[in-house]
Design a protein around this motif. Structure first.
Motif, mmCIF file in Angstrom:
data_model
loop_
_atom_site.group_PDB
_atom_site.id
_atom_site.type_symbol
_atom_site.label_atom_id
_atom_site.label_comp_id
_atom_site.label_asym_id
_atom_site.label_seq_id
_atom_site.Cartn_x
_atom_site.Cartn_y
_atom_site.Cartn_z
ATOM 1 N N PRO A 194 0.801 -1.233 0.000
ATOM 2 C CA PRO A 194 0.000 0.000 0.000
ATOM 3 C C PRO A 194 0.831 1.278 0.000
ATOM 4 N N LEU A 251 4.047 3.364 -4.934
ATOM 5 C CA LEU A 251 3.386 4.447 -5.663
ATOM 6 C C LEU A 251 2.549 4.011 -6.867
ATOM 7 N N PRO A 252 3.065 3.165 -7.745
ATOM 8 C CA PRO A 252 2.220 2.763 -8.878
ATOM 9 C C PRO A 252 0.897 2.150 -8.424
ATOM 10 N N TYR A 253 0.957 1.388 -7.325
ATOM 11 C CA TYR A 253 -0.266 0.773 -6.799
ATOM 12 C C TYR A 253 -1.189 1.814 -6.183
ATOM 13 N N LEU A 254 -0.613 2.641 -5.343
ATOM 14 C CA LEU A 254 -1.372 3.673 -4.644
ATOM 15 C C LEU A 254 -2.024 4.635 -5.626
ATOM 16 N N LEU A 255 -1.254 5.070 -6.600
ATOM 17 C CA LEU A 255 -1.765 5.989 -7.609
ATOM 18 C C LEU A 255 -2.917 5.362 -8.370
ATOM 19 N N ASN A 256 -2.727 4.108 -8.718
ATOM 20 C CA ASN A 256 -3.761 3.451 -9.498
ATOM 21 C C ASN A 256 -5.055 3.304 -8.699
ATOM 22 N N GLN A 257 -4.931 2.949 -7.446
ATOM 23 C CA GLN A 257 -6.119 2.792 -6.606
ATOM 24 C C GLN A 257 -6.864 4.120 -6.465
ATOM 25 N N ALA A 258 -6.093 5.164 -6.208
ATOM 26 C CA ALA A 258 -6.713 6.483 -6.061
ATOM 27 C C ALA A 258 -7.352 6.929 -7.368
ATOM 28 N N ALA A 259 -6.663 6.686 -8.471
ATOM 29 C CA ALA A 259 -7.186 7.091 -9.772
ATOM 30 C C ALA A 259 -8.488 6.360 -10.090
ATOM 31 N N ALA A 295 -10.616 5.018 -7.948
ATOM 32 C CA ALA A 295 -11.671 5.499 -7.052
ATOM 33 C C ALA A 295 -12.225 6.825 -7.553
ATOM 34 N N ALA A 296 -11.332 7.705 -7.973
ATOM 35 C CA ALA A 296 -11.760 9.021 -8.452
ATOM 36 C C ALA A 296 -12.535 8.902 -9.760
ATOM 37 N N SER A 297 -12.068 8.002 -10.632
ATOM 38 C CA SER A 297 -12.722 7.834 -11.932
ATOM 39 C C SER A 297 -14.143 7.312 -11.797
#
Lengths: 142, 142
Positions: free
Chosen positions: A6, A9-17, A19-21
């Motif tokens: 968690p 960064l690639p994982y965290l960014l993707n999860q956040a992206a 969720a936002a999408s």
DNA sequence: CGCTAACAGTTGCTTTTGTAACTAACAATG
DNA sequence: CATTGTTAGTTACAAAAGCAACTGTTAGCG
């Protein structure tokens, strides 16, 4: 030292992206039957005016076949029109039709609402830092 | 007020996430022929030990069909083994094989290198802020 | 000019994803 | 215990993405 998924960064960014999408996706999908690449193309034309497919590819780093098909879909929905550039007949200049502008305006409102919902969980300072860091990461490979 | 696409969080997040992913993708793809969902499943098992498909779905918010197929692919590569939970025979407990652990260890190194490359463009403070904000956004819809 | 290389965009084919329906196992209720 | 509902996981089919080969056009260079 143990690896922490968690914090990767690639994982965290993707999860956040994602969720936002999801938030925004429900709007353009259900109301206008649009795909992700389609709203992006629509917004590029809405925000920046006339562009060729190539220019959209470069600005958004989307592959040309994806843009090509998104443009075809938007054209079928009568949101986008195209004219061949007389100075370079390979080039197709894209622009929004009146209907396309209306949809863009409506989705812009949705986008702002969505943005408000997302930024609500962050302080203005956090937002500023986030945007700045994301901008740096965005132009990473280029 | 004009809408600014490059400031729209879902767009910005997605661009940054894709840029960050590309870096790591080249490693697991070319070397191990793995897909995105596959490395994620592998890392979940590597980081957290035995898990069922369902648990991975929940932790990573990936759809169960995607996990199902990723597990099948990892099993075909002999990276993952499964045993039926005797207490609930619907449940399949997944764990890494010895080969799977080796691949996990190797990819962990790649992940750390990748992380280092990415964080190099940010100050330690920026990193901390970024992670904190992303974590907040990540659990947005839930 | 004539030839080759590069470029914008499209199309066909394969791989991957999404959706919904399915199987098998458990749980709760009467 | 039967019946109904729920859960874990898979599979079949449809939609979308990725990749490579293609068309038509321009540009460079002998």
């Amino acid at each position: 030292m143990a690896f922490s998924l968690p914090d990767f960064l690639p994982y965290l960014l993707n999860q956040a992206a994602e969720a936002a999408s999801r938030e925004f996706q429900s709007r353009y999908r259900s109301r206008y039957g649009m795909l992700r690449t389609e709203w992006r193309v629509l917004f590029h034309l809405g925000c920046y005016g006339e562009l060729s497919a190539k220019q959209i590819c470069e600005r958004a780093s989307i592959h040309k076949t994806k843009v090509s098909r998104a443009v075809a879909a938007l054209q079928a929905k009568r949101y986008v029109s195209r004219t061949t550039d007389p100075d370079d007949r390979r080039r197709e200049v894209l622009s929004l039709t009146r209907a396309g502008k209306r949809v863009f305006d409506a989705l812009q409102v949705d986008a702002e609402e969505c943005e408000a919902k997302l930024t609500a969980v962050l302080t203005p300072q956090e937002q500023a830092h986030l945007r700045s860091s994301l901008a740096k990461l965005m132009h990473f490979g280029s």
